[in-house]
Write an enzyme that holds these catalytic residues in place. Structure first.
Site, mmCIF file in Angstrom:
data_model
loop_
_atom_site.group_PDB
_atom_site.id
_atom_site.type_symbol
_atom_site.label_atom_id
_atom_site.label_comp_id
_atom_site.label_asym_id
_atom_site.label_seq_id
_atom_site.Cartn_x
_atom_site.Cartn_y
_atom_site.Cartn_z
ATOM 1 N N CYS A 30 0.836 -1.212 0.000
ATOM 2 C CA CYS A 30 0.000 0.000 0.000
ATOM 3 C C CYS A 30 0.873 1.264 0.000
ATOM 4 C CB CYS A 30 -0.902 -0.046 1.230
ATOM 5 S SG CYS A 30 -1.724 1.498 1.638
ATOM 6 N N CYS A 33 0.123 3.755 2.776
ATOM 7 C CA CYS A 33 0.593 3.186 4.048
ATOM 8 C C CYS A 33 2.078 3.485 4.236
ATOM 9 C CB CYS A 33 0.368 1.679 4.088
ATOM 10 S SG CYS A 33 -1.358 1.160 3.976
#
Length: 124
Positions: A30, A33
């Protein structure tokens, strides 16, 4: 304090045993993230009175499902065992600091009263 990896077996105990716990639900693939990780890490070093937990949603898929995670990163904040914040999306440093200040400033007697009222309405 550095961030702490938590799992399905340790999350509940972590939340129960600490006054304030932030939980970052993330995954290695991600992009947002990865952008949020250093912001979260920096805040963890500044606020040693808060537990900064991380849940790898790939390794802990059942926990992520139980927590209702539909997008990552998702940040949850618990105060005295009560979920007081949950939002998907990476926060910039200043917004994370603002959230931490808000969580620290909560009147937990008032929060528990609102939770009890909401539960009573659901049962009625």
């Amino acid at each position: 304090m550095a961030t702490t990896d938590v799992t399905a077996t340790t999350l509940e105990q972590t939340i129960t045993d600490n006054d304030i716990v932030l939980v970052d639900f993330w995954a290695d693939w991600c992009g947002p993230c990865k952008q949020f990780a250093p912001v979260y890490q920096k805040a963890s070093e500044k606020h040693e009175d808060i537990v900064f937990a991380k849940v790898d949603t790939e390794a802990e898929q059942q926990l992520a499902a139980q927590a209702g995670i539909t997008a990552i990163p998702t940040l949850m904040a618990f105060r005295e065992g009560v979920l007081v914040f949950s939002q998907a999306g990476a926060l910039p440093g200043p917004q994370l600091e603002q959230l931490i200040d808000q969580v620290k400033g909560l009147d937990m007697d008032e929060v528990r009263a609102k939770v009890a009222d909401a539960q009573a309405e659901q049962q009625a």
